[in-house]
Design an enzyme around this catalytic site. Structure first.
Site, PDB file in Angstrom:
ATOM      1  N   GLU A 176      -8.641   7.993  -4.676  1.00  0.00           N
ATOM      2  CA  GLU A 176      -8.504   9.228  -5.606  1.00  0.00           C
ATOM      3  C   GLU A 176      -6.888   8.199  -5.530  1.00  0.00           C
ATOM      4  O   GLU A 176      -5.903   8.337  -6.532  1.00  0.00           O
ATOM      5  CB  GLU A 176      -7.398  10.438  -5.100  1.00  0.00           C
ATOM      6  CG  GLU A 176      -6.729  10.483  -3.617  1.00  0.00           C
ATOM      7  CD  GLU A 176      -7.919  10.103  -2.455  1.00  0.00           C
ATOM      8  OE1 GLU A 176      -9.221   9.392  -2.642  1.00  0.00           O
ATOM      9  OE2 GLU A 176      -8.129  11.493  -1.898  1.00  0.00           O
ATOM     10  N   ARG A 177      -6.366   7.039  -4.982  1.00  0.00           N
ATOM     11  CA  ARG A 177      -4.918   6.339  -4.994  1.00  0.00           C
ATOM     12  C   ARG A 177      -5.464   5.518  -6.126  1.00  0.00           C
ATOM     13  O   ARG A 177      -4.085   5.137  -6.473  1.00  0.00           O
ATOM     14  CB  ARG A 177      -4.564   6.208  -3.798  1.00  0.00           C
ATOM     15  CG  ARG A 177      -4.178   7.352  -2.856  1.00  0.00           C
ATOM     16  CD  ARG A 177      -3.828   6.712  -1.550  1.00  0.00           C
ATOM     17  NE  ARG A 177      -4.226   6.983  -0.262  1.00  0.00           N
ATOM     18  CZ  ARG A 177      -4.437   6.711   0.981  1.00  0.00           C
ATOM     19  NH1 ARG A 177      -3.417   5.505   1.011  1.00  0.00           N
ATOM     20  NH2 ARG A 177      -5.306   7.468   2.001  1.00  0.00           N
ATOM     21  N   CYS A 281      -8.165  -4.358   6.352  1.00  0.00           N
ATOM     22  CA  CYS A 281      -8.308  -4.239   7.530  1.00  0.00           C
ATOM     23  C   CYS A 281      -9.004  -5.537   8.309  1.00  0.00           C
ATOM     24  O   CYS A 281      -9.302  -5.778   9.369  1.00  0.00           O
ATOM     25  CB  CYS A 281      -9.668  -3.359   7.400  1.00  0.00           C
ATOM     26  SG  CYS A 281     -10.670  -5.095   6.427  1.00  0.00           S
ATOM     27  N   GLU A 384      -3.192   1.033  14.775  1.00  0.00           N
ATOM     28  CA  GLU A 384      -3.481   0.210  13.120  1.00  0.00           C
ATOM     29  C   GLU A 384      -1.620   0.258  12.210  1.00  0.00           C
ATOM     30  O   GLU A 384      -1.865   2.344  11.897  1.00  0.00           O
ATOM     31  CB  GLU A 384      -4.553   1.298  12.271  1.00  0.00           C
ATOM     32  CG  GLU A 384      -4.020  -0.014  11.226  1.00  0.00           C
ATOM     33  CD  GLU A 384      -5.979  -0.100  10.084  1.00  0.00           C
ATOM     34  OE1 GLU A 384      -5.801   2.091  10.154  1.00  0.00           O
ATOM     35  OE2 GLU A 384      -6.403  -1.164   9.693  1.00  0.00           O
TER      36      GLU A 384
END
Ligand code: NAD
Length: 499
Positions: A176-177, A281, A384
């Site tokens: 949704e960003r 990632c 992370e």
């Protein structure tokens, strides 16, 4: 204010739930659009459209399905600049990096042009008297993908291209960003000749994800995002009888042996650690030099390079190394972790927290940070960070260095820099991590190989793209056939064996 809805049944559909999420321009800090968050009814409509369209698509021969992919690749190239601009505007990454995001997805679409070959089954003639056995790979039906903010073009394409080439209909629930590019991709698929209903984009948050996980028509879910959500999606999807592959977070180590080319290693660390503001990632977030003199030499080379990083908005063109973080929350979280590292006793040799850019004071920018003397007990090592922060953890020996990624909970990517083939070979053989680079800092496999992490970085049996993508989105049916000449014997009461 621009409103972003859904793409269902080949058409733009306005959101009707009354719920919206803000979409920012991370460079300016402004809300530039609002994205609709789907209701259960909207998800149901997308699934119904997909289910209605899928049988005819599955019956379309694979060569024709592949031609849609061929055309799609052309259209991606035609619209590359437009896609990259929309992507950078919502994500914040630089334009060249946004193009890379599109291209890494396009390469998977190219691979999917080989669908007719990849979907060929197996055949055994004369498995028994008059008996032939053949197996075929058939699509699952309606399948779904749930994707993260950091690669809004590449990861949706990694999911929907193989799924659609195999004859499935697809529901995409993007982040949704940065929701604009996934919708643009769906428009291009329609322009490429995809029938309406085969690719639907439903925007939303947890509610839409849960609607996918509990839907009885959806047969498989491909997820990419953070580890806690990956684990949650995997558990709920599989408990509901779905096939699932869920990829999570990472902490990627790069080991630098004393014999490595130190300039090459330092440059590799700068690109892999700070590119895309560390929001990858496969970013390298931990450097492990072996031996004190290697560590000292590395720090000496890294410090001026980190201090010289060029940070700015994507509109500054090629003259920027990385852009802002995606949201104000992400910026606050990363700064908070840096603060914690300082409190835990790590040495912050470059501190980029106070970075500010004239004219962009409200943007979500921060400078590169470099930590030395990090230890494995520290939170900044375990977590992370997903920001422009590189931690150096010094190891005395190769075995001590190897043990760090081996015992870390994540297992996405790793790299070793060395001139010694024996060490590199030993590393590749023993490391318990899914993707390994030898003098390559970001070993993202090419489209015709497969992508996937081990340990807490991946849940499920098969990797993304490459041959595994085709296995994940199809199931095998095996037919044993005997023609009437073989039916003259009487009934058989013991289990048939192929004598
Ligand atoms: P995220 O987990 O916050 O979101 C991923 C998706 O899950 C989004 O579509 C989001 O809407 C949805 N979601 C968020 N919270 C949810 C909840 N509580 N319940 C159900 N659904 C929910 O991840 P992100 O911040 O968008 O992406 C960054 C993360 O993704 C990092 O951890 C990064 O390492 C990881 N990532 C992994 C890979 C890989 O291949 N292993 C690739 C890219 C990114």
């Amino acid at each position: 204010m621009q409103k972003i809805g859904h793409f269902i049944g080949g058409k733009h559909v306005e959101g009707t739930s009354g719920r919206f999420a803000d979409v920012y321009n991370p460079a300016t800090g402004e809300v530039q659009a609002q994205v609709a968050l789907a209701s259960q009814a909207e998800m149901d409509a997308a699934v119904a459209n997909a289910a209605a369209a899928q049988p005819a698509w599955a019956a379309t021969n694979p060569q024709r399905r592949a031609r849609v992919m061929m055309k799609f690749v052309d259209l991606l190239n035609r619209d590359m600049d437009k896609l990259a601009e929309a992507l950078s505007r919502e994500h914040g990454k630089t334009l060249p990096d946004a193009k890379g995001d599109v291209i890494r997805g396009l390469e998977v679409a190219e691979f999917c042009i080989g669908a007719p070959h990849l979907l060929k089954g197996e055949f055994t003639e004369g498995a028994g008297p008059g008996i032939d056995v053949y197996s075929m790979r058939q699509p699952l039906g309606v399948v779904a993908g749930i994707t993260p903010f950091n690669f809004p073009a590449m990861i949706p394409m990694w999911k929907f291209c193989p799924a659609i080439a195999c004859g499935n209909a697809f529901i995409l629930k993007p982040s949704e960003r940065d929701p604009s590019v996934p919708i643009m991709l769906a428009e291009l698929m329609i322009e490429a000749g995809l029938p309406a209903g085969i690719l639907n984009v439903v925007n939303g948050d947890k509610g839409s994800v849960d609607a996918i996980l509990d839907d009885e028509t959806i047969q498989a879910v491909g997820f990419v995002g953070s580890t806690p959500i990956a684990q949650y999606v995997y558990s709920r999807a599989t408990a509901n009888g779905k096939r699932a592959q869920c990829f999570g977070g990472a902490k990627n180590h790069m080991i630098i042996m004393p014999d490595a080319d130190m300039d090459q290693a330092a440059d590799a660390l700068i690109g892999a650690g700070y590119g895309a503001a560390g929001e990858r990632c496969m970013a390298v977030s931990v450097a492990v030099p072996v031996g004190e003199s290697t560590a000292d030499a590395l720090i000496e080379k890294l410090v001026p390079k980190v201090e010289a990083l060029k940070i700015g908005p994507y509109t500054a063109g090629n003259d920027v190394d990385f852009g802002p973080l995606v949201t104000k929350e992400a910026l606050g979280r990363v700064k908070g972790l840096v603060e914690q590292g300082v409190k835990e006793g790590a040495k912050l040799v470059v501190d980029g927290r106070d970075f500010s850019l004239q004219g962009y004071e409200d943007g979500f920018f921060m400078g590169g940070c470099l930590f030395d003397n990090v230890t494995k007990e520290m939170e900044i090592y375990k977590t992370e960070i997903f920001g422009p922060v590189l931690s150096v953890i010094r190891a005395k020996t190769y075995e001590e260095a190897l043990d760090l990624p081996m015992s870390h909970e994540y297992g996405n990517g790793t790299a070793i820099f060395t001139r010694d083939g024996d060490t590199a070979r030993d590393f590749a053989a023993r490391i318990n991590i899914g993707m390994v680079g030898i003098n390559v800092p970001i070993p993202v496999p090419i489209a015709y190989h497969t992508f996937g992490g081990w340990k807490k970085s991946g849940f499920g049996d098969l990797n993304q793209h490459g041959p595994d993508g085709f296995k994940f989105y199809t199931r095998t049916k095996t037919v044993t056939s005997r023609w009437p000449s073989g039916l003259k014997d009487g009934a058989e009461f013991s289990i048939p064996t192929m004598k």
